[in-house]
Design an enzyme around this catalytic site. Structure first.
Site, PDB file in Angstrom:
ATOM      1  N   LYS A  13       0.833  -1.209   0.000  1.00 56.64           N
ATOM      2  CA  LYS A  13       0.000   0.000   0.000  1.00 56.64           C
ATOM      3  C   LYS A  13       0.869   1.261   0.000  1.00 56.64           C
ATOM      4  O   LYS A  13       0.635   2.180  -0.773  1.00 56.64           O
ATOM      5  CB  LYS A  13      -0.922   0.034   1.231  1.00 56.64           C
ATOM      6  CG  LYS A  13      -1.821  -1.190   1.370  1.00 56.64           C
ATOM      7  CD  LYS A  13      -2.767  -1.051   2.549  1.00 56.64           C
ATOM      8  CE  LYS A  13      -2.114  -0.999   3.918  1.00 56.64           C
ATOM      9  NZ  LYS A  13      -1.427  -2.261   4.307  1.00 56.64           N
ATOM     10  N   ARG A  88      -8.731   0.900  10.076  1.00 59.16           N
ATOM     11  CA  ARG A  88      -8.319  -0.487  10.289  1.00 59.16           C
ATOM     12  C   ARG A  88      -9.357  -1.260  11.109  1.00 59.16           C
ATOM     13  O   ARG A  88      -9.179  -2.441  11.352  1.00 59.16           O
ATOM     14  CB  ARG A  88      -6.990  -0.514  11.043  1.00 59.16           C
ATOM     15  CG  ARG A  88      -5.763  -0.812  10.167  1.00 59.16           C
ATOM     16  CD  ARG A  88      -4.567  -0.774  11.100  1.00 59.16           C
ATOM     17  NE  ARG A  88      -3.394  -1.448  10.616  1.00 59.16           N
ATOM     18  CZ  ARG A  88      -2.405  -0.857   9.960  1.00 59.16           C
ATOM     19  NH1 ARG A  88      -2.488   0.391   9.605  1.00 59.16           N
ATOM     20  NH2 ARG A  88      -1.327  -1.540   9.636  1.00 59.16           N
ATOM     21  N   ARG A 122      11.747  -6.759   4.170  1.00 62.20           N
ATOM     22  CA  ARG A 122      11.570  -5.303   4.063  1.00 62.20           C
ATOM     23  C   ARG A 122      12.643  -4.537   4.831  1.00 62.20           C
ATOM     24  O   ARG A 122      12.986  -4.870   5.957  1.00 62.20           O
ATOM     25  CB  ARG A 122      10.186  -4.905   4.568  1.00 62.20           C
ATOM     26  CG  ARG A 122       9.934  -3.404   4.477  1.00 62.20           C
ATOM     27  CD  ARG A 122       8.497  -3.049   4.407  1.00 62.20           C
ATOM     28  NE  ARG A 122       7.785  -3.267   5.647  1.00 62.20           N
ATOM     29  CZ  ARG A 122       6.484  -2.996   5.801  1.00 62.20           C
ATOM     30  NH1 ARG A 122       5.790  -2.539   4.775  1.00 62.20           N
ATOM     31  NH2 ARG A 122       5.899  -3.202   6.953  1.00 62.20           N
ATOM     32  N   ARG A 155      12.113  -2.801  10.576  1.00 62.57           N
ATOM     33  CA  ARG A 155      11.143  -2.365  11.586  1.00 62.57           C
ATOM     34  C   ARG A 155      10.967  -3.453  12.646  1.00 62.57           C
ATOM     35  O   ARG A 155      10.917  -4.632  12.325  1.00 62.57           O
ATOM     36  CB  ARG A 155       9.782  -2.102  10.911  1.00 62.57           C
ATOM     37  CG  ARG A 155       9.713  -0.768  10.225  1.00 62.57           C
ATOM     38  CD  ARG A 155       8.492  -0.619   9.342  1.00 62.57           C
ATOM     39  NE  ARG A 155       7.235  -1.045   9.921  1.00 62.57           N
ATOM     40  CZ  ARG A 155       6.044  -0.868   9.326  1.00 62.57           C
ATOM     41  NH1 ARG A 155       5.983  -0.253   8.151  1.00 62.57           N
ATOM     42  NH2 ARG A 155       4.941  -1.292   9.887  1.00 62.57           N
ATOM     43  N   ARG A 166       0.326  -9.223  13.490  1.00 63.93           N
ATOM     44  CA  ARG A 166      -0.288  -8.210  12.615  1.00 63.93           C
ATOM     45  C   ARG A 166      -1.235  -8.855  11.619  1.00 63.93           C
ATOM     46  O   ARG A 166      -2.292  -8.303  11.301  1.00 63.93           O
ATOM     47  CB  ARG A 166       0.800  -7.408  11.900  1.00 63.93           C
ATOM     48  CG  ARG A 166       1.493  -6.433  12.843  1.00 63.93           C
ATOM     49  CD  ARG A 166       2.821  -5.977  12.298  1.00 63.93           C
ATOM     50  NE  ARG A 166       2.699  -5.077  11.170  1.00 63.93           N
ATOM     51  CZ  ARG A 166       3.626  -4.932  10.233  1.00 63.93           C
ATOM     52  NH1 ARG A 166       4.720  -5.659  10.260  1.00 63.93           N
ATOM     53  NH2 ARG A 166       3.454  -4.069   9.260  1.00 63.93           N
TER      54      ARG A 166
HETATM   55  P1  AMP Z   1       1.597   0.311   9.093  1.00 59.36           P
HETATM   56  O1  AMP Z   1       2.806   1.114   8.789  1.00 59.36           O
HETATM   57  O2  AMP Z   1       0.368   0.787   8.379  1.00 59.36           O
HETATM   58  O3  AMP Z   1       1.832  -1.177   8.924  1.00 59.36           O
HETATM   59  O4  AMP Z   1       1.280   0.541  10.651  1.00 59.36           O
HETATM   60  C1  AMP Z   1       2.210   0.159  11.637  1.00 59.36           C
HETATM   61  C2  AMP Z   1       1.519   0.036  12.977  1.00 59.36           C
HETATM   62  O5  AMP Z   1       0.953   1.296  13.365  1.00 59.36           O
HETATM   63  C3  AMP Z   1       0.351  -0.933  13.013  1.00 59.36           C
HETATM   64  O6  AMP Z   1       0.758  -2.281  13.169  1.00 59.36           O
HETATM   65  C4  AMP Z   1      -0.405  -0.413  14.232  1.00 59.36           C
HETATM   66  O7  AMP Z   1       0.244  -0.760  15.426  1.00 59.36           O
HETATM   67  C5  AMP Z   1      -0.270   1.097  14.068  1.00 59.36           C
HETATM   68  N1  AMP Z   1      -1.368   1.628  13.241  1.00 59.36           N
HETATM   69  C6  AMP Z   1      -1.280   2.167  12.002  1.00 59.36           C
HETATM   70  N2  AMP Z   1      -2.484   2.552  11.560  1.00 59.36           N
HETATM   71  C7  AMP Z   1      -3.365   2.231  12.534  1.00 59.36           C
HETATM   72  C8  AMP Z   1      -4.775   2.337  12.665  1.00 59.36           C
HETATM   73  N3  AMP Z   1      -5.537   2.845  11.695  1.00 59.36           N
HETATM   74  N4  AMP Z   1      -5.342   1.897  13.825  1.00 59.36           N
HETATM   75  C9  AMP Z   1      -4.603   1.394  14.823  1.00 59.36           C
HETATM   76  N5  AMP Z   1      -3.271   1.239  14.759  1.00 59.36           N
HETATM   77  C10 AMP Z   1      -2.645   1.659  13.626  1.00 59.36           C
END
Ligand code: AMP
Length: 209
Positions: A13, A88, A122, A155, A166
């Protein structure tokens, strides 16, 4: 155009969003990036969310909704945006409907095996968020980002235990949004398995860009 990018972690994404902003001339708003910046800055928000994010859990809805609502109020998002990683959960989607309309929700479709392959390799720039893959698109040999000089790192939430969590969280809490948005006639499905150029073409065709 107001877009949501939906899909499991590692579906690509963020990578597509970085390319799509050139076409759409709208900001890429990634809640994950906003949280990681807060963690790097050791702000009160960063301190609050670090443990949750490192373990692969979700930040609570109220905190996340308030953050996005505030971000969308900024002028650059008035005409359009790409929301990457938000909503989410169903409560987040309900809240978003209360403060913005959406044109389309792009669903990045990829099996778990593809996700695991992508996340395990990654590498991310600590400073600008740029992504590489150890095998398919390696970062510079010295581990220094050629765009901004930041450090390419793994990460914490891309480590195997957090990745599995996740994915579980995605299936339980986020995947129901596919049906939610399909019922509203907003969903566009994209095959997220090919490389980014191919996905970008499919994305543009699907949205008539
Ligand atoms: P991402 O970079 O989108 O994979 O997000 C990394 C982490 O940030 C996720 O695993 C969650 O812990 C937190 N996070 C990101 N977006 C959200 C969301 N909309 N709601 C809750 N936690 C979020």
């Amino acid at each position: 155009m107001k877009l949501v990018f939906l899909g499991p972690p590692g579906a690509g994404k963020g990578t597509l969003a970085v390319r799509a902003v050139e076409t759409l001339k709208a900001p890429h708003i990634s809640t994950g990036n906003i949280f990681r910046e807060a963690i790097a800055a050791m702000s009160p928000l960063g301190v609050k969310v670090k443990g949750i994010i490192d373990s692969g859990g979700l930040v609570d809805d109220d905190t996340t909704i308030a953050l996005v609502r505030e971000r969308l109020e900024r002028g650059d998002a008035a005409a359009g945006y790409i929301l990457d990683g938000f909503p989410r959960t169903i409560p987040q989607a309900d809240a978003l409907a209360g403060f913005s309309t959406l044109d389309r929700v792009v669903n990045f479709d990829i099996p778990d095996a593809g996700v695991l392959e992508r996340l395990s390799g990654r590498r991310v720039c600590r400073k600008c968020g740029r992504n590489w893959h150890a095998t398919f698109n390696p970062p510079p040999a010295d581990g220094v980002c050629d765009k901004c000089g930041g450090e390419a790192y793994v990460r914490d939430d891309d480590r195997p235990q957090a990745v599995q969590k996740r994915l579980d969280v995605y299936r339980a809490q986020t995947e129901p949004l596919i049906g939610y948005y399909r019922a509203q006639g907003l969903l566009v499905d994209i095959d997220a398995r090919p490389g980014v150029d191919e996905i970008l073409s499919a994305f543009k065709a699907a949205l008539g860009l």
